[in-house]
Motif scaffolding. Structure first.
Motif, PDB file in Angstrom:
ATOM      1  N   HIS A 130       0.816  -1.211   0.000  1.00  0.00           N
ATOM      2  CA  HIS A 130       0.000   0.000   0.000  1.00  0.00           C
ATOM      3  C   HIS A 130       0.854   1.268   0.000  1.00  0.00           C
ATOM      4  O   HIS A 130       0.409   2.307  -0.479  1.00  0.00           O
ATOM      5  N   VAL A 131       2.065   1.191   0.555  1.00  0.00           N
ATOM      6  CA  VAL A 131       2.858   2.418   0.644  1.00  0.00           C
ATOM      7  C   VAL A 131       3.555   2.754  -0.669  1.00  0.00           C
ATOM      8  O   VAL A 131       4.129   3.818  -0.792  1.00  0.00           O
ATOM      9  N   LEU A 132       3.481   1.871  -1.665  1.00  0.00           N
ATOM     10  CA  LEU A 132       4.130   2.185  -2.941  1.00  0.00           C
ATOM     11  C   LEU A 132       3.348   3.263  -3.677  1.00  0.00           C
ATOM     12  O   LEU A 132       2.160   3.451  -3.460  1.00  0.00           O
ATOM     13  N   GLU A 133       4.050   3.963  -4.580  1.00  0.00           N
ATOM     14  CA  GLU A 133       3.400   5.003  -5.354  1.00  0.00           C
ATOM     15  C   GLU A 133       2.537   4.377  -6.457  1.00  0.00           C
ATOM     16  O   GLU A 133       2.806   3.251  -6.890  1.00  0.00           O
ATOM     17  N   ALA A 134       1.505   5.102  -6.888  1.00  0.00           N
ATOM     18  CA  ALA A 134       0.564   4.522  -7.849  1.00  0.00           C
ATOM     19  C   ALA A 134       1.249   4.147  -9.161  1.00  0.00           C
ATOM     20  O   ALA A 134       1.012   3.074  -9.708  1.00  0.00           O
ATOM     21  N   ARG A 157      -4.360   9.707 -10.358  1.00  0.00           N
ATOM     22  CA  ARG A 157      -3.186  10.569 -10.449  1.00  0.00           C
ATOM     23  C   ARG A 157      -2.049   9.862 -11.166  1.00  0.00           C
ATOM     24  O   ARG A 157      -1.371  10.438 -12.010  1.00  0.00           O
ATOM     25  N   GLY A 158      -1.862   8.581 -10.819  1.00  0.00           N
ATOM     26  CA  GLY A 158      -0.810   7.813 -11.466  1.00  0.00           C
ATOM     27  C   GLY A 158      -1.048   7.688 -12.961  1.00  0.00           C
ATOM     28  O   GLY A 158      -0.144   7.896 -13.773  1.00  0.00           O
ATOM     29  N   LEU A 159      -2.307   7.379 -13.328  1.00  0.00           N
ATOM     30  CA  LEU A 159      -2.637   7.242 -14.751  1.00  0.00           C
ATOM     31  C   LEU A 159      -2.390   8.549 -15.478  1.00  0.00           C
ATOM     32  O   LEU A 159      -1.863   8.568 -16.590  1.00  0.00           O
ATOM     33  N   GLN A 160      -2.766   9.676 -14.832  1.00  0.00           N
ATOM     34  CA  GLN A 160      -2.595  10.959 -15.486  1.00  0.00           C
ATOM     35  C   GLN A 160      -1.119  11.260 -15.697  1.00  0.00           C
ATOM     36  O   GLN A 160      -0.713  11.734 -16.754  1.00  0.00           O
ATOM     37  N   LYS A 161      -0.300  10.942 -14.671  1.00  0.00           N
ATOM     38  CA  LYS A 161       1.131  11.203 -14.809  1.00  0.00           C
ATOM     39  C   LYS A 161       1.757  10.306 -15.870  1.00  0.00           C
ATOM     40  O   LYS A 161       2.791  10.631 -16.417  1.00  0.00           O
ATOM     41  N   LEU A 162       1.115   9.161 -16.129  1.00  0.00           N
ATOM     42  CA  LEU A 162       1.650   8.271 -17.154  1.00  0.00           C
ATOM     43  C   LEU A 162       1.157   8.649 -18.549  1.00  0.00           C
ATOM     44  O   LEU A 162       1.416   7.944 -19.513  1.00  0.00           O
ATOM     45  N   GLY A 163       0.383   9.736 -18.665  1.00  0.00           N
ATOM     46  CA  GLY A 163       0.025  10.227 -19.983  1.00  0.00           C
ATOM     47  C   GLY A 163      -1.328   9.796 -20.503  1.00  0.00           C
ATOM     48  O   GLY A 163      -1.577   9.843 -21.703  1.00  0.00           O
ATOM     49  N   CYS A 164      -2.229   9.366 -19.625  1.00  0.00           N
ATOM     50  CA  CYS A 164      -3.588   9.033 -20.047  1.00  0.00           C
ATOM     51  C   CYS A 164      -4.310  10.337 -20.419  1.00  0.00           C
ATOM     52  O   CYS A 164      -4.101  11.350 -19.752  1.00  0.00           O
ATOM     53  N   ARG A 212      -6.615  13.530 -20.657  1.00  0.00           N
ATOM     54  CA  ARG A 212      -7.247  14.211 -19.553  1.00  0.00           C
ATOM     55  C   ARG A 212      -8.743  13.937 -19.478  1.00  0.00           C
ATOM     56  O   ARG A 212      -9.306  13.794 -18.395  1.00  0.00           O
ATOM     57  N   ILE A 213      -9.369  13.825 -20.645  1.00  0.00           N
ATOM     58  CA  ILE A 213     -10.824  13.670 -20.622  1.00  0.00           C
ATOM     59  C   ILE A 213     -11.211  12.314 -20.016  1.00  0.00           C
ATOM     60  O   ILE A 213     -12.218  12.198 -19.323  1.00  0.00           O
ATOM     61  N   LEU A 214     -10.361  11.314 -20.232  1.00  0.00           N
ATOM     62  CA  LEU A 214     -10.635  10.008 -19.631  1.00  0.00           C
ATOM     63  C   LEU A 214     -10.495  10.062 -18.116  1.00  0.00           C
ATOM     64  O   LEU A 214     -11.306   9.495 -17.383  1.00  0.00           O
ATOM     65  N   ILE A 215      -9.453  10.771 -17.651  1.00  0.00           N
ATOM     66  CA  ILE A 215      -9.233  10.895 -16.211  1.00  0.00           C
ATOM     67  C   ILE A 215     -10.407  11.616 -15.563  1.00  0.00           C
ATOM     68  O   ILE A 215     -10.960  11.171 -14.546  1.00  0.00           O
ATOM     69  N   LEU A 216     -10.809  12.739 -16.204  1.00  0.00           N
ATOM     70  CA  LEU A 216     -11.966  13.501 -15.731  1.00  0.00           C
ATOM     71  C   LEU A 216     -13.190  12.605 -15.611  1.00  0.00           C
ATOM     72  O   LEU A 216     -13.898  12.593 -14.607  1.00  0.00           O
ATOM     73  N   ASN A 217     -13.380  11.817 -16.662  1.00  0.00           N
ATOM     74  CA  ASN A 217     -14.573  10.988 -16.754  1.00  0.00           C
ATOM     75  C   ASN A 217     -14.559   9.888 -15.702  1.00  0.00           C
ATOM     76  O   ASN A 217     -15.578   9.595 -15.076  1.00  0.00           O
ATOM     77  N   LEU A 218     -13.375   9.306 -15.493  1.00  0.00           N
ATOM     78  CA  LEU A 218     -13.258   8.265 -14.462  1.00  0.00           C
ATOM     79  C   LEU A 218     -13.526   8.858 -13.086  1.00  0.00           C
ATOM     80  O   LEU A 218     -14.184   8.244 -12.248  1.00  0.00           O
ATOM     81  N   GLY A 219     -13.022  10.087 -12.880  1.00  0.00           N
ATOM     82  CA  GLY A 219     -13.275  10.761 -11.612  1.00  0.00           C
ATOM     83  C   GLY A 219     -14.750  10.994 -11.397  1.00  0.00           C
ATOM     84  O   GLY A 219     -15.294  10.754 -10.316  1.00  0.00           O
ATOM     85  N   LEU A 273      -4.988  13.851  -0.600  1.00  0.00           N
ATOM     86  CA  LEU A 273      -4.330  14.294   0.625  1.00  0.00           C
ATOM     87  C   LEU A 273      -2.991  13.584   0.724  1.00  0.00           C
ATOM     88  O   LEU A 273      -2.923  12.365   0.615  1.00  0.00           O
ATOM     89  N   ALA A 274      -1.934  14.326   0.939  1.00  0.00           N
ATOM     90  CA  ALA A 274      -0.604  13.769   1.148  1.00  0.00           C
ATOM     91  C   ALA A 274      -0.271  12.686   0.131  1.00  0.00           C
ATOM     92  O   ALA A 274      -0.232  11.510   0.444  1.00  0.00           O
ATOM     93  N   PRO A 275      -0.087  13.061  -1.152  1.00  0.00           N
ATOM     94  CA  PRO A 275       0.208  12.050  -2.166  1.00  0.00           C
ATOM     95  C   PRO A 275       1.520  11.340  -1.879  1.00  0.00           C
ATOM     96  O   PRO A 275       2.443  11.920  -1.310  1.00  0.00           O
ATOM     97  N   ARG A 276       1.572  10.076  -2.279  1.00  0.00           N
ATOM     98  CA  ARG A 276       2.788   9.294  -2.058  1.00  0.00           C
ATOM     99  C   ARG A 276       3.897   9.782  -2.976  1.00  0.00           C
ATOM    100  O   ARG A 276       3.646  10.215  -4.092  1.00  0.00           O
ATOM    101  N   ARG A 277       5.133   9.669  -2.498  1.00  0.00           N
ATOM    102  CA  ARG A 277       6.288  10.026  -3.313  1.00  0.00           C
ATOM    103  C   ARG A 277       6.960   8.770  -3.836  1.00  0.00           C
ATOM    104  O   ARG A 277       6.799   7.701  -3.280  1.00  0.00           O
ATOM    105  N   PHE A 278       7.740   8.974  -4.890  1.00  0.00           N
ATOM    106  CA  PHE A 278       8.544   7.880  -5.439  1.00  0.00           C
ATOM    107  C   PHE A 278       9.788   7.739  -4.572  1.00  0.00           C
ATOM    108  O   PHE A 278      10.618   8.645  -4.534  1.00  0.00           O
ATOM    109  N   THR A 279       9.934   6.639  -3.854  1.00  0.00           N
ATOM    110  CA  THR A 279      11.072   6.502  -2.937  1.00  0.00           C
ATOM    111  C   THR A 279      11.895   5.270  -3.294  1.00  0.00           C
ATOM    112  O   THR A 279      11.651   4.618  -4.298  1.00  0.00           O
ATOM    113  N   TRP A 280      12.853   4.961  -2.420  1.00  0.00           N
ATOM    114  CA  TRP A 280      13.702   3.791  -2.660  1.00  0.00           C
ATOM    115  C   TRP A 280      12.883   2.511  -2.651  1.00  0.00           C
ATOM    116  O   TRP A 280      13.225   1.545  -3.308  1.00  0.00           O
TER     117      TRP A 280
END
Lengths: 302, 240
Positions: free
Chosen positions: B17-21, B124-131, B133-140, B211-218
């Motif tokens: 669960h602590v991994l980034e999306a 958020r992960g999908l959006q950062k991966l280039g999905c 915008r309209i699909l992200i909006l719609n899923l939301g 709220l408090a998005p996860r960061r990419f860590t080790w």
């Protein structure tokens, strides 16, 4: 019917994933040009509506159940581009939350359940003259568009499965199209009764969606992205795989090639060996699960 | 009513669960792709993947019964393939088993992905991966409106059941269902428009805040490296 992962061969799902992502990017780009402020909430609520409507099952023959697909309905209410994207949203949500359809097979499912039925539903609704008329004409046009869209969806699904070597066409085609011919009647009746209801209460919704004309660029895209792949699928699938093609497939797909050299499965001699292997496997997987449990930390009470 | 039936176990606190999306999307997607593209039917490799999936399930804190129950959705297809098997040119039980195993494992991995990530983070992960915008909006919106719609459906069903006794013949029943669906569209559309206006006026700009998005860590790096190692070595083994 949503295809899960594992039933399509690599050639099929990779190429359909590529095709569908191009289609989605194209539709998203075109919609950004054409959409008005009205479109966004309408698409959102209709995607939630279709998602919810697909959760409601009704009984069909012999203990199985079916549900509304809604591609034709969306095509009439939103116009083809927005309807396609709405259906794609629903399919992504179903794959993620209900595990209806696999992640790798998402492209195939988008092609079968979003692209083909939305466009065929839209085309047939317009051809049958559903936009101008009320009452009986509208009911017939929308029934036809619902039925045909479901049938084409089942046809594509059966062709893809047989081309992948998972379910042969001799069984898959009658099973899928026959079953969906019954489902299609329900789909047609539901589509037409929803649309007739809406034509009495909010006729502007229907006129805005199906009444809008597709620009020439979109027609070209429809032919290139949907009609041509459909034709390829039908030609490749229905030719019953004559020899040259089959040899080509055998060389391209390792699963095909090794078909002949398999040993008989579960012969009496191998039975004990099989049981022992099964116990070993179950034990190994079970201990892997408990190994994982050691890492999981404290479970928070929710 | 319960409002979190789609990502019910997403707010637990396990190593997964602590991994980034983005990590989870990429990692699990490549795991599924590798599983499906594995040449031939290499039973040992399939076993290794089953082993890895079992470790991940164990580490995820998601109840085993939930995963097992939800992965049954592939059953109709497995049954159809099983029924069709005698019609194929050579009935090949091992090949059928391999197909069913692959399918089952991919469903399990997909389940792991969605049940360890809250939906807004996944978006958020999908959006950062280039999905788009309209699909992200719609899923939301789908996520947002689904609960509204479900409540509306339950209310309408209660109202219908209060006003009738027994069942009508199928034709009438379907017609009734049709007009219920029609008025559901209308009611929820009008409500959705009001909600959209309200959201816009409160500063909604196309993104559901996390709220408090996860960061990419080790941790993410280790996870991805482990998966890459598994995929590369299994392909080398299978290719021999």
């Amino acid at each position: 019917m949503h295809i899960p992962d594992g039933f399509l061969s690599g050639r099929i799902w990779l190429s359909l994933d590529a095709l569908s992502s191009v289609t989605v990017l194209y539709a998203a780009r075109r919609l950004r040009v054409q959409a008005s402020g009205h479109t966004v909430p309408l698409m959102g609520v209709l995607s939630a509506f279709v998602f919810a409507a697909q959760l409601l099952n009704f009984p069909v023959l012999g203990g199985t159940s079916g549900h509304l697909v809604g591609s034709a309905l969306l095509a009439v209410l939103l116009g083809p581009l927005a309807a396609f994207l709405t259906m794609v949203t629903v399919l992504i949500a179903q794959a993620l939350f209900l595990q209806d359809g696999g992640l790798a097979a998402l492209g195939a499912n988008i092609f079968n359940i979003a692209a083909v039925p939305v466009l065929s539903g839209y085309g047939i609704f317009r051809l049958a003259g559903g936009t101008q008329s009320h009452g009986r004409r509208l009911a017939i046009a929308s029934f036809l568009s619902g039925w045909v869209s479901i049938e084409l969806c089942a046809l594509c699904c059966a062709l893809e499965l047989s081309l992948s070597g998972a379910i042969p066409l001799r069984v898959g085609l009658p099973a899928m199209t026959g079953y969906h011919a019954i489902l299609g009647v329900a789909e047609g009746i539901l589509t037409s009764s929803v649309l007739v209801f809406l034509s009495h209460t909010r006729p502007d919704l229907i006129r805005r969606g199906a009444g809008s004309r597709l620009p020439v660029a979109d027609w070209v895209a429809v032919v290139a992205l949907v009609a041509v792949p459909c034709a390829i699928l039908v030609l490749a699938g229905s030719s019953n795989l004559p020899d040259p093609l089959q040899r080509l497939l055998a060389s391209a797909d390792p699963v095909y090639g090794r078909q002949g050299e398999s040993e008989p499965f579960l012969s009496p001699l191998r039975y004990r060996e099989f049981l022992r292997a099964l116990t070993l496997i179950a034990g190994a997987i079970g201990s892997a699960y408990f190994l994982g449990r050691l890492m999981r930390g404290k479970r928070s009470k929710l | 009513m319960r409002h979190n039936f789609i990502d019910r176990y997403a707010n637990l606190d396990s190593p997964l669960h602590v991994l980034e999306a983005r990590t989870k999307i990429l990692g699990y997607l490549s795991l599924i792709a590798a599983l499906l593209l594995m040449p031939g039917r290499n039973d040992v490799v399939l076993l290794v993947y089953a082993f890895v999936a079992a470790i991940l399930v164990g580490a995820s804190q998601v109840p085993l019964g939930y995963i097992a129950g939800r992965s049954l959705v592939i059953l109709p297809f497995v049954l159809l393939a099983g029924i069709a098997a005698p019609w194929t040119n050579s009935f090949d039980g091992a090949r059928f088993m391999a197909l069913a195993t692959r399918s089952f494992l991919s469903v399990t991995i997909l389940l792991l992905m969605t049940s360890t990530t809250p939906f807004p983070e996944l978006l958020r992960g999908l959006q950062k991966l280039g999905c788009p915008r309209i699909l992200i909006l719609n899923l939301g919106f789908l996520y947002r409106y689904l609960f509204v719609l479900t409540e509306e459906v339950l209310r309408m069903r209660q109202a219908r059941d209060c006003r009738r006794a027994g069942r009508a013949p199928p034709r009438v029943e379907l017609k009734l269902l049709g007009s219920m669906l029609g008025s559901l569209v209308l009611r929820s559309f009008e409500r959705a428009e009001r909600m959209y206006q309200a959201m816009l006026s409160r500063g909604y700009a196309g993104e559901f805040p996390v709220l408090a998005p996860r960061r990419f860590t080790w941790r993410d790096l280790t996870f991805l490296a482990g998966i890459a190692l598994l995929i590369v070595s299994s392909f080398r083994y299978a290719g021999r």
